[in-house]
Structures are given as structure tokens and as C-alpha cells.
Design a protein around this motif. Structure first.
Motif, short mmCIF file in Angstrom:
data_model
loop_
_atom_site.label_atom_id
_atom_site.label_comp_id
_atom_site.label_asym_id
_atom_site.label_seq_id
_atom_site.Cartn_x
_atom_site.Cartn_y
_atom_site.Cartn_z
N PHE A 334 48.35 48.43 29.87
CA PHE A 334 47.76 49.19 30.98
C PHE A 334 46.97 48.25 31.87
CE2 PHE A 334 48.14 52.44 27.63
CZ PHE A 334 48.87 53.39 28.33
N ARG A 335 47.43 48.08 33.08
CA ARG A 335 46.63 47.29 34.01
C ARG A 335 45.60 48.22 34.63
NH1 ARG A 335 49.28 44.32 39.01
NH2 ARG A 335 49.39 46.41 39.85
N THR A 336 44.35 47.80 34.62
CA THR A 336 43.32 48.66 35.20
C THR A 336 43.52 48.71 36.72
OG1 THR A 336 41.76 46.83 35.32
CG2 THR A 336 41.65 48.21 33.35
N LEU A 337 42.88 49.70 37.29
CA LEU A 337 43.08 50.05 38.69
C LEU A 337 43.12 48.83 39.63
CD1 LEU A 337 43.25 52.71 40.30
CD2 LEU A 337 40.80 52.47 40.71
N ASP A 338 44.26 48.64 40.26
CA ASP A 338 44.40 47.49 41.18
C ASP A 338 44.54 48.01 42.61
OD1 ASP A 338 44.68 44.90 42.10
OD2 ASP A 338 46.80 44.76 41.61
N VAL A 339 43.54 48.76 43.06
CA VAL A 339 43.60 49.25 44.45
C VAL A 339 42.91 48.26 45.37
CG1 VAL A 339 43.87 51.72 44.01
CG2 VAL A 339 41.58 50.71 44.05
N TRP A 360 38.13 43.25 48.93
CA TRP A 360 37.53 44.04 47.86
C TRP A 360 38.64 44.76 47.12
CZ3 TRP A 360 33.11 48.01 49.21
CH2 TRP A 360 32.09 47.89 48.27
N ARG A 361 39.24 44.15 46.16
CA ARG A 361 40.37 44.78 45.49
C ARG A 361 40.34 44.50 43.99
NH1 ARG A 361 45.88 41.40 46.43
NH2 ARG A 361 46.36 42.80 44.71
N GLY A 362 41.18 45.24 43.27
CA GLY A 362 41.34 45.01 41.82
C GLY A 362 40.01 45.06 41.09
N VAL A 431 44.35 39.13 30.94
CA VAL A 431 44.08 39.04 32.38
C VAL A 431 45.37 38.70 33.12
CG1 VAL A 431 41.65 38.39 32.24
CG2 VAL A 431 43.40 36.60 32.22
N MET A 432 45.43 39.18 34.34
CA MET A 432 46.50 38.78 35.24
C MET A 432 46.14 37.40 35.76
SD MET A 432 48.62 41.48 36.05
CE MET A 432 49.28 41.08 37.64
N VAL A 433 47.10 36.50 35.76
CA VAL A 433 46.87 35.22 36.43
C VAL A 433 47.57 35.35 37.77
CG1 VAL A 433 47.13 32.72 36.35
CG2 VAL A 433 46.87 34.02 34.23
N GLU A 434 46.80 35.62 38.80
CA GLU A 434 47.38 35.81 40.13
C GLU A 434 46.51 35.21 41.23
OE1 GLU A 434 48.03 40.01 40.85
OE2 GLU A 434 46.18 40.56 39.83
N VAL A 435 45.27 34.89 40.87
CA VAL A 435 44.40 34.17 41.82
C VAL A 435 44.50 32.69 41.43
CG1 VAL A 435 42.04 33.88 42.63
CG2 VAL A 435 42.87 36.16 42.02
N ASN A 457 53.80 37.77 42.01
CA ASN A 457 53.90 38.31 43.38
C ASN A 457 52.69 37.87 44.20
OD1 ASN A 457 56.02 39.65 42.24
ND2 ASN A 457 55.00 41.62 42.10
N ASP A 458 51.52 38.05 43.62
CA ASP A 458 50.31 37.63 44.33
C ASP A 458 50.09 36.13 44.20
OD1 ASP A 458 49.12 39.80 45.71
OD2 ASP A 458 48.66 40.72 43.78
N LEU A 459 50.34 35.59 43.01
CA LEU A 459 50.10 34.16 42.82
C LEU A 459 50.88 33.34 43.86
CD1 LEU A 459 48.73 31.99 41.04
CD2 LEU A 459 50.81 31.94 39.66
N ASP A 467 51.94 35.82 53.36
CA ASP A 467 51.78 37.24 53.08
C ASP A 467 53.08 37.80 52.49
OD1 ASP A 467 51.55 39.97 53.24
OD2 ASP A 467 50.71 40.00 55.27
N ARG A 468 52.98 38.37 51.30
CA ARG A 468 54.19 38.86 50.63
C ARG A 468 54.82 40.04 51.36
NH1 ARG A 468 51.46 41.47 45.10
NH2 ARG A 468 53.05 43.07 45.09
N ASP A 469 54.09 40.67 52.28
CA ASP A 469 54.62 41.84 52.99
C ASP A 469 54.98 41.58 54.44
OD1 ASP A 469 54.40 43.51 50.80
OD2 ASP A 469 52.28 43.81 51.17
#
Ligand code: PEP
Ligand code: MG
Length: 588
Positions: A334-339, A360-362, A431-435, A457-459, A467-469
Motif C-alpha cells: 500500500f503506497r500512502t497517499l501520493d496526492v 507539496w505532494r506525497g 520507500v519509493m526511490v523517485e527523488v 516514472n518520477d525518477l 516533465d513526464r506529462d
């Protein structure tokens, strides 16, 4: 090169077919040139549309007569008067004749022109007429589109359904035999239309901004439902490439049934745990847990985003317990809220940010609004009593963030124990390694976590500053950049040295071209959308670990993404194709 539009990958698969527009408003209409010889046909379409709208207004008047009273029913008389106004008709016909535009465009222009005139009038009653006029324009276009809809679906030609949105009622009027894909301007991955598209097995992309304006009715386009990308006006090479991919996809699909229950091992017997990414409880319904090692990423934020307010702790427990039960004893991460970033919560507004993906995210948000974190972690802990749950923290930048989360977990478990509430005391924290900076401090971070999951994706977006988007820089977003591979190697080495588990849960985990590289780097757990599992498994069974390591050694020494891509093309793809044809021949 094709013009590319980005959207949300809602249902996987590739489709290549002409675009067919479907419209419900006056703002988004099909546009084409009308030759002088075709003007009369356009005028006949106008007569037909006026007849249809007249009939429907008269029917509506009758239907509403009892309900809204005689006086109000006269509202429709005003609309009928506009519909049969001779100068209105003449203006529309002139527009077609003089400017060579189709009827829909002519209607749009005339309505907008009249609207401006009415809006400038002093008399309020006259200003009101602008709305009637707009409504008539919309109904006429609606009538035209409805007949176009039947024509296109009965034509017997393959097509891509392109519309503002895809509603459940639309499913009934699709030509199921010929529809190849669905592209909509609005909607999310979990809108009903997207769910329906997945269950109908139609590739779909939703949330493609301005797709009706950007695409031309009747023009060939490519829908890449795996990448969430639409290619307009593809070149011959792009088309050939996608046709090859489509053939490949069909051939792989044919093998799915055989392959998915086979072990995920390299030919020399090294096991790789293939897991799945889940975006919401809906995904659990179609989960074939026997074909995978568990759920490697449960993006909990999607369940939050679909709601109107935060789910309560009990509601979250129900959802998480359901996931744990569906996994039949296999782990659920379960990844905690990543909004935040590109995933806002509409009921939880934060000040507008200039760079939301750097904002201000994740976990940053959750640590600042600790009640969100407490509630969610407590719910996951309670659900963990039902099976095997793991906790994964997104957007971690420093060791101290993890330490703080551990303290919260300790507080919560002490409280649960004191109150006799069951939970799994062996629950793992990762932990996610993405930063990117986390990679440099990974040894210290690993001492306070049980596992890591690499969010490529973020890393990749942060490493490459792409920008991935953003479709404008999409071609620069390439995870095969040798620098990215070197960072992945660093992560694999650090986790191996610390004897901690490391998985990949970004999209490259589901990209079979990447599989030998990830194995060669040392990753033994990959989490992806279920649709990619068979392809990755097939690739996995094609390269020994030594061969994977050799590929990685060579790629790490390369200086450009193009070189690495060439390596993939020359050494990975031929093996893949051989394995595929062997698979089709019944061997593997
Ligand atoms: C990632 O960043 O790779 C990831 C898996 O998380 P998301 O795509 O949800 O940001
Ligand atoms: Mg991420």
C-alpha cells in the motif's frame, strides 16, 4: 513526425484507424471543406436536421404540457420560430456557399454572430433570445451528429471513436465489430466509460485535452493505449512501426492463456517476482492472483480522488482488507497517499503552485497534515491482520522523513496493542526511490526501511528534468539514457549491500524491452499493470542472468541513449522475436 497528444491510458492496446468525431455541443464540431458541387447536399442536410429538431420540439411540448402548464410550453414556440426563420436559414446557407464550410461550421458561425447582436441589445427579453438561439444551434448539430453516428457505425469501416466523453449509454450504439479504440477529451481512468472500455477490450485513452479540435474527422490516427498517447497524421514509418507492434501485440495476446501460469524464471533458473500495480478496488475484481507474486504497488490516492471527501478510517480498512484478501496471502504494497503534483484532491485544496511536481505532494503533504497520515497508516495496520500488507512511502527526500513515519507507526502499533486491535507485527515499511537525491543517501535510508521500490516514472522525470506529462518534450523522456541506467545500478548495488529488497514499480517494469536490463542490474521484483505480465514473463524466459549482466555492462559504458537503444534493437529484439515465433510454434 506525427503530432502527439497525451492522455490517461485507460484501456491497453494499440489501434490504427480513421478518427470519427462524435459531438454533443456546439463548441466541438467536425470541420471539413465543402466544394461548390457539395453545397446543395449540405443544404439538404440542413432541411433534414430542421425536420428532426422540429419533430422533437413538438413532441417535447406535448410531453411537458401536463407538467409545466400551457404558458411555459410556449417557450418552445419561440425556439420553433427561430428554427423556421427564413433569414436564419438564409444566413446559414450563405455561410456554406461563400466560405465553403460544412453545415456544422456554418451553424456555429451564424449562431455566434446572432448571439453577439442579441447580447448587445438593451432589451432584456431580446438578450434572453440568445440562449434560445444557442439551444437551437446545439440541437441542430446534435441531429446532424446523430445521423452521422449511424452512418459511421453502419459503414462497415474500422474507426476510432473520438468524443468529449464516453458514456455508458454510448456503448449501445457502437459498432462493436469495427470500433478499434476510444479517445475522449474528458474522463478519468475510473470513469464508467473507461471501466466499460476495459471490459469490452477496446483500447482507450481518456483526458486527451482538445482532442476534437486537434484531430480531423476521417483522418488516420494511432492510439497507443499502453502509453496513453494519440499520434495524429502519423508518418509512413510510424505507421509501419505501430503496425508491427500491433501484429506483435496480437501474437502475444494469443499466447497469454498459456504463459501466464508458467514460472517467471530466466532460462538458467533465476526467479524474478512479477507483481501487479493496482489503482483502485475495481482492479481487484479482475485480479488473477495465481499468475503473480502479489501486488507491488497499490496507488491508494485514486480511491481518495474518486470521492467527495476523505474516506474514514473504517472505510479505508474495508478497502485495504479487501485488497489483502484478494491477494490470498501474497503481499499487498500500500503506497500512502501520493496526492499533489498532477494528482490533486478536489476536496483538499492547497495554494496554487508554480511547479506542482516539485511542490507539496506525497509524503511532504501527509507529514504536514499528520491526521491524514495517522488515519491511513492505522487503517493499513488494521487491514494487515487479514493477510500480508506492506507500507510504501512516496516522494521521500530525506532519512528524517522516514524516521518520522516510523515514529508514527510505533505510536499507532502501541495504541493498537493497548486496545487489543489485531495487526501484523511483521508488517514491512518501504520507500519509493523517485527523488534523485535519495539515491545518494540510500545507505543511511536503508538502515531504517525494510525494502525500496523504484518509482522510475518520477525518477526519470526528475533526473532528466523532463516533465513526464508534457508531449512537447516527450521524446526526451527516455529511461534508456545511460545516466538513468547508472542511477538504477547504484540503487541495486546499495540495496544488495544492505541485503534489502528492491523492486521497480514505474512503467519500465512492464516494458519487456527493459526486462533483461533490470534483471542484469540485479532487480528481482518487478511490478506492472497486469496486461504487461505475459510479455515480461516471455522476455524473462529468453535471457540468462549472465547474458543480462553482459547487456548491462555494455549499456553502462555507453555515452548516449541512441547507443543503448541500438543495443536493444540489435541484441534484445531479435531474441524476443525468435522467442515469440517459437512460442507461436508451441515451444517455449
Ligand atoms: C513512479 O513515479 O514511478 C510511480 C510508480 O508512481 P506514480 O507513477 O504514481 O507517480
Ligand atoms: Mg511517483
Amino acid at each position: 513526425m506525427a503530432r502527439k497528444l497525451k492522455g490517461i491510458a485507460a484501456a491497453p492496446g494499440i489501434a490504427i484507424a480513421p478518427v470519427v468525431h462524435f459531438h454533443t455541443t456546439l463548441d466541438q464540431i467536425p470541420t471539413w471543406k465543402v466544394a461548390p458541387a457539395e453545397v446543395e447536399a449540405e443544404k439538404r442536410r440542413l432541411t433534414g436536421a430542421i425536420e428532426i429538431v422540429t419533430q422533437s420540439l413538438v413532441d417535447l411540448q406535448k410531453e411537458l404540457a401536463g407538467a409545466i402548464g400551457k404558458h411555459d410550453v410556449r417557450i418552445y414556440d419561440a425556439q420553433l420560430a427561430i428554427l423556421h426563420d427564413k433569414s436564419f436559414r438564409a444566413d446559414v446557407e450563405n455561410e456554406i456557399e461563400q466560405h465553403g464550410v460544412n453545415l456544422e461550421v456554418a451553424l456555429q458561425r451564424v449562431v455566434w454572430r446572432y448571439e453577439e447582436v442579441f447580447a448587445a441589445m438593451d432589451n432584456a427579453a431580446m438578450r434572453e433570445r440568445a440562449a434560445d438561439l444557442r439551444d437551437i444551434g446545439r440541437q441542430l448539430v446534435g441531429a446532424l451528429v446523430a445521423s452521422g453516428r449511424q452512418k459511421f457505425t453502419a459503414d462497415g469501416a474500422d474507426y476510432l471513436f473520438v468524443a468529449d466523453e464516453f458514456l455508458p449509454s454510448d456503448a449501445g450504439i457502437l459498432d462493436r465489430e469495427h470500433i478499434q479504440g476510444i479517445i475522449t477529451a474528458h474522463g478519468g481512468k475510473y470513469s464508467h466509460g473507461a471501466i466499460l472500455a476495459r471490459s469490452l477490450g477496446i483500447p482507450a485513452i481518456v483526458g486527451v485535452d482538445r482532442v476534437l479540435q486537434e484531430s480531423s474527422n476521417g483522418a488516420l490516427a494511432i492510439l497507443d493505449g499502453d502509453a496513453g498517447m494519440v499520434l495524429l497524421d502519423p508518418t509512413a514509418d510510424e505507421r509501419a512501426d505501430y503496425e508491427r507492434r500491433l501484429t506483435e501485440q496480437r501474437s502475444i495476446d494469443r499466447r497469454i492463456a498459456e504463459l501466464r501460469f508458467q514460472p517467471s524464471v530466466t532460462p538458467d533458473g533465476s526467479a524474478v517476482r512479477l507483481m501487479t500495480n493496482v489503482e483502485g478496488v475495481q482492479d481487484l475484481e479482475s485480479l488473477e492472483i495465481d499468475t503473480m507474486a502479489g501486488i507491488g504497488l497499490f496507488r491508494t490516492e485514486f480511491a481518495f480522488m474518486e470521492r467527495r471527501q476523505f474516506p474514514t478510517e473504517d472505510e479505508q480498512v474495508t478497502m485495504y482488507a479487501r485488497a489483502v484478501a484478494s491477494a490470498s496471502g501474497k503481499p499487498v504494497t500500500f503506497r500512502t497517499l501520493d496526492v499533489g503534483g498532477d494528482k490533486p484532491l478536489r476536496y483538499f485544496t492547497i495554494p496554487e503552485e508554480r511547479n506542482p511536481v516539485l511542490g507539496w505532494r506525497g509524503i511532504r503533504l501527509c507529514l504536514d497534515f499528520a491526521d491524514i497520515l495517522y488515519t491511513q497508516l492505522r487503517a493499513i495496520l488494521r487491514a494487515s491482520a487479514e493477510g500480508r500488507a506492506r507500507i510504501l512511502l512516496p516522494m521521500i527526500t530525506t532519512r528524517s522523513e522516514v524516521v518520522r513515519c516510523r515514529e508514527v507507526l510505533d505510536e499507532l502499533t502501541t495504541d493498537l496493542r493497548a486496545n487489543g486491535v489485531p495487526y501484523d507485527a511483521r508488517i514491512e515499511l518501504g520507500v519509493m526511490v523517485e527523488v534523485p537525491v535519495l539515491v545518494s543517501v540510500l545507505p543511511e535510508v536503508l538502515s531504517v526501511v525494510d525494502f525500496v521500490s523504484v518509482g522510475t516514472n518520477d525518477l526519470v522525470q526528475y533526473l532528466l528534468a523532463v516533465d513526464r506529462d508534457n508531449p512537447q518534450v516527450a521524446k526526451m523522456y527516455d529511461p534508456f539514457h545511460p545516466g538513468v541506467l547508472r542511477v538504477l545500478a547504484q540503487i541495486a548495488d546499495a540495496t544488495r549491500a544492505a541485503d534489502k529488497g528492491a523492486s521497480i514499480c514505474g512503467e519500465i517494469a512492464g516494458d519487456h524491452c527493459f526486462t533483461p536490463f533490470l534483471v542484469g542490474l540485479g532487480f528481482r521484483e518487478l511490478s506492472m499493470a497486469p496486461v504487461f505480465l505475459p510479455r515480461v514473463k516471455l522476455m524473462l524466459r529468453s535471457f540468462t542472468v549472465d547474458e543480462c549482466r553482459d547487456l548491462v555492462r555494455r549499456a553502462l559504458a555507453m555515452h548516449s541513449t541512441a547507443d543503448v537503444r541500438r543495443l536493444v534493437q540489435d541484441e534484445v529484439m531479435p531474441r524476443w522475436h525468435a522467442q515469440l515465433s517459437g512460442a507461436e510454434g508451441g515451444t517455449s
